[in-house]
Scaffold this motif. Structure first.
Motif, short mmCIF file in Angstrom:
data_model
loop_
_atom_site.label_atom_id
_atom_site.label_comp_id
_atom_site.label_asym_id
_atom_site.label_seq_id
_atom_site.Cartn_x
_atom_site.Cartn_y
_atom_site.Cartn_z
N TYR A 104 63.24 15.84 77.81
CA TYR A 104 62.24 15.58 78.86
C TYR A 104 61.51 14.26 78.59
O TYR A 104 61.16 13.93 77.46
CB TYR A 104 61.22 16.71 78.93
CG TYR A 104 60.06 16.37 79.85
CD1 TYR A 104 60.19 16.52 81.23
CD2 TYR A 104 58.87 15.86 79.34
CE1 TYR A 104 59.15 16.18 82.08
CE2 TYR A 104 57.82 15.51 80.18
CZ TYR A 104 57.97 15.67 81.55
OH TYR A 104 56.94 15.32 82.39
N SER A 105 61.28 13.52 79.65
CA SER A 105 60.40 12.34 79.59
C SER A 105 59.82 12.12 80.97
O SER A 105 60.42 12.49 81.99
CB SER A 105 61.15 11.09 79.13
OG SER A 105 62.01 10.60 80.15
N LYS A 106 58.64 11.52 81.04
CA LYS A 106 58.00 11.25 82.32
C LYS A 106 58.82 10.27 83.14
O LYS A 106 58.86 10.36 84.37
CB LYS A 106 56.59 10.71 82.09
CG LYS A 106 55.62 11.74 81.54
CD LYS A 106 54.22 11.18 81.39
CE LYS A 106 53.25 12.24 80.88
NZ LYS A 106 51.88 11.70 80.70
N GLU A 107 59.49 9.34 82.46
CA GLU A 107 60.32 8.37 83.16
C GLU A 107 61.50 9.06 83.85
O GLU A 107 61.81 8.78 85.01
CB GLU A 107 60.82 7.30 82.19
CG GLU A 107 59.74 6.38 81.61
CD GLU A 107 58.91 7.04 80.52
OE1 GLU A 107 57.82 6.52 80.23
OE2 GLU A 107 59.34 8.08 79.97
N ARG A 108 62.16 9.97 83.14
CA ARG A 108 63.28 10.69 83.73
C ARG A 108 62.82 11.61 84.86
O ARG A 108 63.54 11.80 85.84
CB ARG A 108 64.00 11.51 82.66
CG ARG A 108 64.87 10.68 81.72
CD ARG A 108 65.47 11.52 80.64
NE ARG A 108 66.38 10.75 79.80
CZ ARG A 108 66.80 11.13 78.60
NH1 ARG A 108 66.40 12.29 78.10
NH2 ARG A 108 67.63 10.38 77.90
N GLU A 109 61.63 12.16 84.72
CA GLU A 109 61.14 13.08 85.73
C GLU A 109 60.90 12.39 87.08
O GLU A 109 60.84 13.04 88.12
CB GLU A 109 59.85 13.76 85.27
CG GLU A 109 59.46 14.95 86.11
CD GLU A 109 58.25 15.67 85.56
OE1 GLU A 109 58.17 16.90 85.70
OE2 GLU A 109 57.36 15.00 85.00
N GLU A 110 60.78 11.08 87.07
CA GLU A 110 60.64 10.35 88.32
C GLU A 110 61.96 10.33 89.10
O GLU A 110 61.96 10.10 90.31
CB GLU A 110 60.19 8.91 88.04
CG GLU A 110 58.77 8.81 87.49
CD GLU A 110 58.38 7.39 87.18
OE1 GLU A 110 59.20 6.47 87.43
OE2 GLU A 110 57.25 7.17 86.69
N ASP A 113 64.99 16.39 88.13
CA ASP A 113 64.16 17.55 87.83
C ASP A 113 64.68 18.20 86.54
O ASP A 113 65.80 17.92 86.10
CB ASP A 113 64.21 18.55 88.99
CG ASP A 113 63.06 19.54 88.95
OD1 ASP A 113 62.22 19.45 88.03
OD2 ASP A 113 63.01 20.41 89.84
N SER A 215 61.48 18.63 69.90
CA SER A 215 61.67 18.10 71.25
C SER A 215 62.87 18.81 71.87
O SER A 215 64.00 18.33 71.77
CB SER A 215 61.90 16.59 71.22
OG SER A 215 62.10 16.08 72.52
N LYS A 223 66.40 16.64 92.20
CA LYS A 223 65.13 17.09 92.76
C LYS A 223 65.37 17.89 94.04
O LYS A 223 66.37 17.73 94.71
CB LYS A 223 64.23 15.89 93.04
CG LYS A 223 63.65 15.25 91.77
CD LYS A 223 62.70 14.13 92.12
CE LYS A 223 62.01 13.59 90.87
NZ LYS A 223 61.12 14.57 90.23
N ASP A 264 57.91 22.41 74.68
CA ASP A 264 57.74 20.95 74.59
C ASP A 264 56.45 20.61 73.85
O ASP A 264 55.47 21.32 73.93
CB ASP A 264 57.68 20.34 75.99
CG ASP A 264 59.07 20.29 76.62
OD1 ASP A 264 59.94 19.61 76.09
OD2 ASP A 264 59.26 20.97 77.65
#
Length: 264
Positions: A104-110, A113, A215, A223, A264
């Motif tokens: 998981y990373s915030k960049e990938r979540e953009e 999903d 992690s 998405k 996480d």
């Protein structure tokens, strides 16, 4: 052209533009069910999570989970080999339906999903059973092998007392060799690398002493695929509840599954 003909053509164009509505509303579960197979993106050389077996089929922890998801959807499992560079495009282009082993990373979540975490990934201190190591303070005056410039190196450097003798090597094979040959007392590696050592060194009897960083791995999907996300989460939850996920951990990671390692 008569008014009736114009009306007929206009109606036809309207229907074509709408696409009859129902195909536009189809989602990934509908597509998977119709195809009779789920396409799962997987690393083909990522032991113990996935790698070629003696009969050249891909097996491992990730394959066990992927098969459980396919079974829950009552479709065939189709494994698709991906790389770190192409796997996100494979997903967004719908060449695969889901991806295994995605951190998981915030960049990938953009872009994609994430379903719930299903596999532990952590950095651990490994040493022989005869050596008592319970926490960071016990690393004082110990020699420790680690892969230079990696997250393992950073985590160890932050945790180890100043008297620890950290020996940095340029690859994992050198780290493992330094440890099993006795050049270092301990080594710090991810649980994927560690599982291979735990499985093969009977004389040394290596064991995980403690973890430096956790992690967990998630299953990636596109998405707005809520039905597929629910199906994946339900399949993983069932494996966790009935002990099959623990069985896969023991078989492939050579250690019981700690549910805390899925947080996480």
């Amino acid at each position: 052209m008569t008014i009736q003909m114009k009306s007929t053509i206009a109606a036809a164009l309207m229907l074509a533009g709408l696409g009859f509505a129902s195909p536009a509303n189809a989602d990934a579960v509908d597509d998977i069910t119709k195809a009779g197979a789920i396409n799962v993106g997987i690393f083909s050389d990522f032991p113990p999570f996935s790698s070629a077996s003696a009969d050249m089929s891909i097996k491992g922890y990730d394959v066990d989970v992927a098969q459980a998801i396919a079974d829950s959807l009552k479709v065939k499992l189709n494994l698709v080999s991906v790389t770190g560079q192409n796997r996100i495009p494979y997903l967004t282009d719908k060449r695969v339906d889901i991806l295994m082993s995605v951190g998981y990373s915030k960049e990938r979540e953009e872009v994609i999903d994430f379903a719930a975490a299903y596999a532990p990934y952590y950095i651990a201190v490994i040493g022989p059973a005869a050596l008592s190591i319970k926490g960071k303070e016990d690393l004082a005056d110990k020699s420790i092998a680690v892969n230079r410039g990696t997250l393992e190196d950073t985590s160890l450097t932050e945790a180890a007392p100043s008297s620890a003798d950290i020996k940095r090597f340029d690859n994992y094979n050198s780290v493992i060799q330094a440890f099993i040959s006795g050049q270092t007392q301990l080594m710090v590696v991810g649980n994927d690398v560690g599982a291979q050592v735990l499985a093969k060194q009977d004389a040394l009897k290596p064991e995980q002493k403690f973890q430096l960083l956790t992690s967990p791995s998630h299953i990636g999907l596109n998405k707005k695929e809520d039905r597929l996300k629910t199906a994946v989460n339900d399949a993983v939850a069932k494996m966790l509840a009935d002990g099959k996920l623990d069985g896969s951990s023991k078989a492939w990671l050579k250690t019981p599954l700690n549910p805390d390692n899925l947080k996480d």
